[in-house]
Design a protein around this motif. Sequence first.
Motif, PDB file in Angstrom:
ATOM      1  N   ARG A 104       0.867  -1.176   0.000  1.00  0.00           N
ATOM      2  CA  ARG A 104       0.000   0.000   0.000  1.00  0.00           C
ATOM      3  C   ARG A 104       0.901   1.221   0.000  1.00  0.00           C
ATOM      4  O   ARG A 104       2.080   1.132   0.329  1.00  0.00           O
ATOM      5  CB  ARG A 104      -0.873   0.015   1.257  1.00  0.00           C
ATOM      6  CG  ARG A 104      -1.936  -1.062   1.216  1.00  0.00           C
ATOM      7  CD  ARG A 104      -2.831  -0.923   2.408  1.00  0.00           C
ATOM      8  NE  ARG A 104      -2.489  -2.007   3.314  1.00  0.00           N
ATOM      9  CZ  ARG A 104      -2.741  -2.009   4.597  1.00  0.00           C
ATOM     10  NH1 ARG A 104      -3.319  -0.999   5.155  1.00  0.00           N
ATOM     11  NH2 ARG A 104      -2.406  -3.024   5.341  1.00  0.00           N
ATOM     12  N   PRO A 105       0.350   2.375  -0.329  1.00  0.00           N
ATOM     13  CA  PRO A 105       1.200   3.580  -0.301  1.00  0.00           C
ATOM     14  C   PRO A 105       1.790   3.794   1.085  1.00  0.00           C
ATOM     15  O   PRO A 105       1.152   3.527   2.093  1.00  0.00           O
ATOM     16  CB  PRO A 105       0.231   4.712  -0.648  1.00  0.00           C
ATOM     17  CG  PRO A 105      -0.905   4.047  -1.344  1.00  0.00           C
ATOM     18  CD  PRO A 105      -0.996   2.650  -0.771  1.00  0.00           C
ATOM     19  N   TYR A 106       3.025   4.245   1.117  1.00  0.00           N
ATOM     20  CA  TYR A 106       3.679   4.543   2.382  1.00  0.00           C
ATOM     21  C   TYR A 106       2.950   5.708   3.054  1.00  0.00           C
ATOM     22  O   TYR A 106       2.091   6.339   2.460  1.00  0.00           O
ATOM     23  CB  TYR A 106       5.149   4.870   2.140  1.00  0.00           C
ATOM     24  CG  TYR A 106       5.355   6.186   1.438  1.00  0.00           C
ATOM     25  CD1 TYR A 106       5.617   7.331   2.163  1.00  0.00           C
ATOM     26  CD2 TYR A 106       5.258   6.288   0.050  1.00  0.00           C
ATOM     27  CE1 TYR A 106       5.780   8.553   1.536  1.00  0.00           C
ATOM     28  CE2 TYR A 106       5.419   7.509  -0.579  1.00  0.00           C
ATOM     29  CZ  TYR A 106       5.680   8.628   0.155  1.00  0.00           C
ATOM     30  OH  TYR A 106       5.835   9.834  -0.458  1.00  0.00           O
ATOM     31  N   LEU A 107       3.331   6.019   4.266  1.00  0.00           N
ATOM     32  CA  LEU A 107       2.731   7.149   4.961  1.00  0.00           C
ATOM     33  C   LEU A 107       3.339   8.437   4.438  1.00  0.00           C
ATOM     34  O   LEU A 107       4.558   8.595   4.443  1.00  0.00           O
ATOM     35  CB  LEU A 107       2.962   7.032   6.464  1.00  0.00           C
ATOM     36  CG  LEU A 107       2.226   5.891   7.148  1.00  0.00           C
ATOM     37  CD1 LEU A 107       2.605   5.840   8.616  1.00  0.00           C
ATOM     38  CD2 LEU A 107       0.732   6.023   6.994  1.00  0.00           C
ATOM     39  N   GLY A 108       2.492   9.330   4.026  1.00  0.00           N
ATOM     40  CA  GLY A 108       2.955  10.615   3.535  1.00  0.00           C
ATOM     41  C   GLY A 108       3.320  11.554   4.675  1.00  0.00           C
ATOM     42  O   GLY A 108       3.086  11.267   5.860  1.00  0.00           O
ATOM     43  N   GLU A 109       3.877  12.682   4.316  1.00  0.00           N
ATOM     44  CA  GLU A 109       4.335  13.664   5.307  1.00  0.00           C
ATOM     45  C   GLU A 109       3.177  14.170   6.167  1.00  0.00           C
ATOM     46  O   GLU A 109       3.314  14.298   7.383  1.00  0.00           O
ATOM     47  CB  GLU A 109       5.039  14.811   4.567  1.00  0.00           C
ATOM     48  CG  GLU A 109       5.790  15.759   5.474  1.00  0.00           C
ATOM     49  CD  GLU A 109       4.929  16.899   6.002  1.00  0.00           C
ATOM     50  OE1 GLU A 109       5.213  17.377   7.113  1.00  0.00           O
ATOM     51  OE2 GLU A 109       3.963  17.285   5.310  1.00  0.00           O
ATOM     52  N   LEU A 110       2.020  14.436   5.571  1.00  0.00           N
ATOM     53  CA  LEU A 110       0.869  14.909   6.340  1.00  0.00           C
ATOM     54  C   LEU A 110       0.342  13.810   7.260  1.00  0.00           C
ATOM     55  O   LEU A 110       0.002  14.077   8.417  1.00  0.00           O
ATOM     56  CB  LEU A 110      -0.239  15.419   5.410  1.00  0.00           C
ATOM     57  CG  LEU A 110      -1.484  15.967   6.100  1.00  0.00           C
ATOM     58  CD1 LEU A 110      -1.144  17.097   7.070  1.00  0.00           C
ATOM     59  CD2 LEU A 110      -2.507  16.421   5.064  1.00  0.00           C
ATOM     60  N   GLU A 111       0.308  12.575   6.778  1.00  0.00           N
ATOM     61  CA  GLU A 111      -0.133  11.470   7.632  1.00  0.00           C
ATOM     62  C   GLU A 111       0.788  11.333   8.849  1.00  0.00           C
ATOM     63  O   GLU A 111       0.308  11.147   9.973  1.00  0.00           O
ATOM     64  CB  GLU A 111      -0.158  10.169   6.836  1.00  0.00           C
ATOM     65  CG  GLU A 111      -1.285  10.113   5.819  1.00  0.00           C
ATOM     66  CD  GLU A 111      -1.213   8.892   4.929  1.00  0.00           C
ATOM     67  OE1 GLU A 111      -2.270   8.271   4.715  1.00  0.00           O
ATOM     68  OE2 GLU A 111      -0.107   8.557   4.462  1.00  0.00           O
ATOM     69  N   MET A 112       2.080  11.457   8.625  1.00  0.00           N
ATOM     70  CA  MET A 112       3.022  11.377   9.746  1.00  0.00           C
ATOM     71  C   MET A 112       2.835  12.558  10.701  1.00  0.00           C
ATOM     72  O   MET A 112       2.889  12.383  11.915  1.00  0.00           O
ATOM     73  CB  MET A 112       4.470  11.330   9.239  1.00  0.00           C
ATOM     74  CG  MET A 112       4.881   9.981   8.691  1.00  0.00           C
ATOM     75  SD  MET A 112       4.666   8.588   9.832  1.00  0.00           S
ATOM     76  CE  MET A 112       5.647   9.092  11.240  1.00  0.00           C
ATOM     77  N   ALA A 113       2.587  13.747  10.161  1.00  0.00           N
ATOM     78  CA  ALA A 113       2.365  14.917  11.021  1.00  0.00           C
ATOM     79  C   ALA A 113       1.115  14.728  11.880  1.00  0.00           C
ATOM     80  O   ALA A 113       1.109  15.080  13.064  1.00  0.00           O
ATOM     81  CB  ALA A 113       2.256  16.182  10.171  1.00  0.00           C
ATOM     82  N   VAL A 114       0.065  14.172  11.295  1.00  0.00           N
ATOM     83  CA  VAL A 114      -1.171  13.920  12.051  1.00  0.00           C
ATOM     84  C   VAL A 114      -0.896  12.897  13.153  1.00  0.00           C
ATOM     85  O   VAL A 114      -1.304  13.086  14.301  1.00  0.00           O
ATOM     86  CB  VAL A 114      -2.313  13.461  11.113  1.00  0.00           C
ATOM     87  CG1 VAL A 114      -3.491  12.920  11.901  1.00  0.00           C
ATOM     88  CG2 VAL A 114      -2.758  14.612  10.217  1.00  0.00           C
ATOM     89  N   LEU A 115      -0.203  11.813  12.810  1.00  0.00           N
ATOM     90  CA  LEU A 115       0.134  10.820  13.833  1.00  0.00           C
ATOM     91  C   LEU A 115       0.985  11.434  14.943  1.00  0.00           C
ATOM     92  O   LEU A 115       0.716  11.202  16.125  1.00  0.00           O
ATOM     93  CB  LEU A 115       0.875   9.636  13.202  1.00  0.00           C
ATOM     94  CG  LEU A 115       0.007   8.614  12.487  1.00  0.00           C
ATOM     95  CD1 LEU A 115       0.872   7.637  11.695  1.00  0.00           C
ATOM     96  CD2 LEU A 115      -0.883   7.866  13.463  1.00  0.00           C
ATOM     97  N   GLU A 116       1.983  12.212  14.572  1.00  0.00           N
ATOM     98  CA  GLU A 116       2.825  12.868  15.585  1.00  0.00           C
ATOM     99  C   GLU A 116       1.978  13.740  16.510  1.00  0.00           C
ATOM    100  O   GLU A 116       2.173  13.752  17.721  1.00  0.00           O
ATOM    101  CB  GLU A 116       3.920  13.716  14.919  1.00  0.00           C
ATOM    102  CG  GLU A 116       5.036  12.928  14.285  1.00  0.00           C
ATOM    103  CD  GLU A 116       5.946  12.228  15.291  1.00  0.00           C
ATOM    104  OE1 GLU A 116       5.929  12.567  16.490  1.00  0.00           O
ATOM    105  OE2 GLU A 116       6.671  11.322  14.853  1.00  0.00           O
ATOM    106  N   HIS A 117       1.032  14.473  15.924  1.00  0.00           N
ATOM    107  CA  HIS A 117       0.159  15.338  16.729  1.00  0.00           C
ATOM    108  C   HIS A 117      -0.671  14.499  17.707  1.00  0.00           C
ATOM    109  O   HIS A 117      -0.760  14.835  18.895  1.00  0.00           O
ATOM    110  CB  HIS A 117      -0.750  16.167  15.818  1.00  0.00           C
ATOM    111  CG  HIS A 117      -1.657  17.065  16.572  1.00  0.00           C
ATOM    112  ND1 HIS A 117      -1.210  18.197  17.220  1.00  0.00           N
ATOM    113  CD2 HIS A 117      -2.985  16.983  16.831  1.00  0.00           C
ATOM    114  CE1 HIS A 117      -2.231  18.785  17.827  1.00  0.00           C
ATOM    115  NE2 HIS A 117      -3.310  18.056  17.605  1.00  0.00           N
ATOM    116  N   LEU A 118      -1.251  13.413  17.212  1.00  0.00           N
ATOM    117  CA  LEU A 118      -2.073  12.580  18.083  1.00  0.00           C
ATOM    118  C   LEU A 118      -1.224  11.857  19.134  1.00  0.00           C
ATOM    119  O   LEU A 118      -1.659  11.707  20.280  1.00  0.00           O
ATOM    120  CB  LEU A 118      -2.887  11.583  17.253  1.00  0.00           C
ATOM    121  CG  LEU A 118      -3.954  12.224  16.356  1.00  0.00           C
ATOM    122  CD1 LEU A 118      -4.594  11.182  15.455  1.00  0.00           C
ATOM    123  CD2 LEU A 118      -5.007  12.956  17.159  1.00  0.00           C
TER     124      LEU A 118
END
Length: 135
Positions: A6-20
């Motif tokens: 599947r597509p890797y985690l993009g920069e925004l997805e990682m930023a959202v995870l970091e925030h959570l």
Amino acid sequence: MYSLKRPYLGELEMAVLEHLWSHGEFDAKGVYSALGKTRGISHNTIQSTLERLFKKKLLARQKISHAYVYQAIVGRDELMGRMIKDVVKTLSKNNSDGMLAAFVDIAARTDEAHLDRLEQLINEYRSNHDNDIPS
């Protein structure tokens, strides 16, 4: 489980995870307030990102009133482990020498303490899994 198929985690997805990971659970408005405005992206983009992370089984959500509240259900270390396993499985083709050399190189380049820590982890694993390792 997250996979490189599947597509890797993009920069925004990682930023959202970091925030959570750092701030706990939020609805899309809260994540948008924290990340979207400063990045110049829309509320819909944040909502889509949260939905993708939920579908990848990295977030849980609970409907409260009219909005979903999201929280990370996979920790940073677990996600890193999954991603590394996927990369190794995809690239190694039954030859793990390159992967092992890369770990040693990364540890050595960081500082001597990381190389020592890698050695300590190997020794701890061996102590805890003596009967599991084939001869």
